[in-house]
Motif scaffolding. Structure first.
Motif, PDB file in Angstrom:
ATOM      1  N   THR A  63       0.834  -1.203   0.000  1.00 46.48           N
ATOM      2  CA  THR A  63       0.000   0.000   0.000  1.00 46.48           C
ATOM      3  C   THR A  63       0.870   1.256   0.000  1.00 46.48           C
ATOM      4  O   THR A  63       0.588   2.223  -0.716  1.00 46.48           O
ATOM      5  CB  THR A  63      -0.950   0.000   1.221  1.00 46.48           C
ATOM      6  N   GLU A  99      -8.420  -2.520  -3.910  1.00 50.39           N
ATOM      7  CA  GLU A  99      -7.759  -2.936  -2.670  1.00 50.39           C
ATOM      8  C   GLU A  99      -8.376  -4.230  -2.161  1.00 50.39           C
ATOM      9  O   GLU A  99      -9.588  -4.290  -1.949  1.00 50.39           O
ATOM     10  CB  GLU A  99      -7.941  -1.854  -1.605  1.00 50.39           C
ATOM     11  N   ASP A 145      -6.929   0.417   3.874  1.00 54.38           N
ATOM     12  CA  ASP A 145      -6.046   0.664   2.732  1.00 54.38           C
ATOM     13  C   ASP A 145      -6.735   1.513   1.664  1.00 54.38           C
ATOM     14  O   ASP A 145      -6.104   2.375   1.052  1.00 54.38           O
ATOM     15  CB  ASP A 145      -5.541  -0.659   2.146  1.00 54.38           C
ATOM     16  N   GLU A 172      -4.354  -4.570  -5.572  1.00 55.34           N
ATOM     17  CA  GLU A 172      -3.573  -4.992  -4.403  1.00 55.34           C
ATOM     18  C   GLU A 172      -4.249  -6.201  -3.785  1.00 55.34           C
ATOM     19  O   GLU A 172      -5.332  -6.107  -3.198  1.00 55.34           O
ATOM     20  CB  GLU A 172      -3.448  -3.862  -3.369  1.00 55.34           C
TER      21      GLU A 172
HETATM   22 MG    MG Z   1      -2.136  -3.178   1.979  1.00 52.84          MG
END
Ligand code: MG
Length: 279
Positions: free
Chosen positions: A100, A119, A127, A172
């Motif tokens: 992140t 995320e 995040d 992510e």
């Molecule tokens: Mg993260």
């Protein structure tokens, strides 16, 4: 669900930040609670006398079926992204390697494309809030009991996020070097982030993830004087598993090595442009 670890994704929820009123939240309340999914964990069968001899072939068939279905959905995501000239990268690591923080700095510094982020975490909007604070478009996927994103969750996130044509999309993943290696999300490539506070032998311990990587970032190199991490050895191990993957040492904190990361992003961007259908 993941056939390898038995975790469930039925409770996965795609969530926008509270201030983004234009999208409806999805909480998955109509699904089972995550703790109820444990019953189909292969090891649980060993506790019941009737199921001690669970045939291994059954497990393999299930895994292949789950992954085949995922691959089909991932190809649809890939086609959707290609039609919009979007470069999507699947960012994977152990928890705490700095994904992140890497994205926060990249969003601030990389000026070549508009950036959007999906995320993935088991829980919280933390995040997504960090990424949202940079002004970047972001959507959070909470996987509940699940330890990885899959193509279906990514599809739902893409519908909500609606990244701009020509943009750079970072996905992510949940912090985990095991299951995310198996699940194609429709990305162009996987980027593995490890940090020097982890073991030098990470590539050998998690070979599937390193074999699947297009790029390995070794983060937190500003801490090298204080930790027992052998960068040369780690390079050697990573090359044994995946000779084609470039290894780039970086420090998101000091900025060292970040220029090479941005150069790699530009090269991926250019490769997409080369293959883009003429319009
Ligand atoms: Mg993260």
């Amino acid at each position: 669900m993941c056939a390898t670890c038995g975790c469930g994704d039925d409770a996965a929820a795609v969530i926008t930040l509270p201030h983004e009123h234009e999208h409806e939240h999805e909480h998955g309340h109509d699904h089972d609670h995550p703790h109820e999914h444990g019953h189909d964990h292969p090891h649980d069968h060993a506790h019941g006398a009737d199921h001690v001899h669970l045939p291994v072939t059954e497990t393999i068939t299930l895994e292949q079926k789950v992954l085949a279905k995922n691959d089909e959905l991932a190809q649809r995501n890939r086609d959707w992204l290609a039609a919009r000239d979007i470069l999507a990268l699947n960012m994977t690591s152990s928890p705490g390697a700095g994904k992140t923080t890497l994205l926060e700095r990249t969003i601030r510094e990389f000026g070549d494309a508009s950036i959007a982020v999906i995320e993935g975490d088991q829980a919280t909007l933390l995040d997504a809030e960090r990424i949202g604070a940079t002004g970047c478009r972001v959507v959070q996927v909470n996987t509940g009991a699940g330890c990885h994103l899959d193509a279906e969750m990514t599809h739902r996130a893409l519908e909500t996020l609606d990244p701009a044509p020509g943009s750079l999309l970072f996905i992510e993943n949940v912090g985990n070097l095991v299951c995310p290696a198996l699940f194609d999300l429709g990305e162009r490539g996987k980027v593995v982030v490890i940090s020097v506070t982890e073991g030098t032998d990470k590539p050998l311990k998690y070979p599937h993830m390193f074999a699947a990587a297009s790029l390995v970032l070794v983060n937190k190199i500003d801490l090298l004087p204080y930790v027992d991490f052998d960068l040369a050895k780690c390079r050697e191990y990573a090359a044994m598993i995946n000779p084609g993957a470039e290894i780039v040492p970086i420090s998101v904190t000091s900025g060292e090595g970040m220029a090479r990361w941005y150069e790699w992003l530009r090269s991926q961007r250019a490769a997409i442009d080369d293959h883009a259908p003429a319009t």
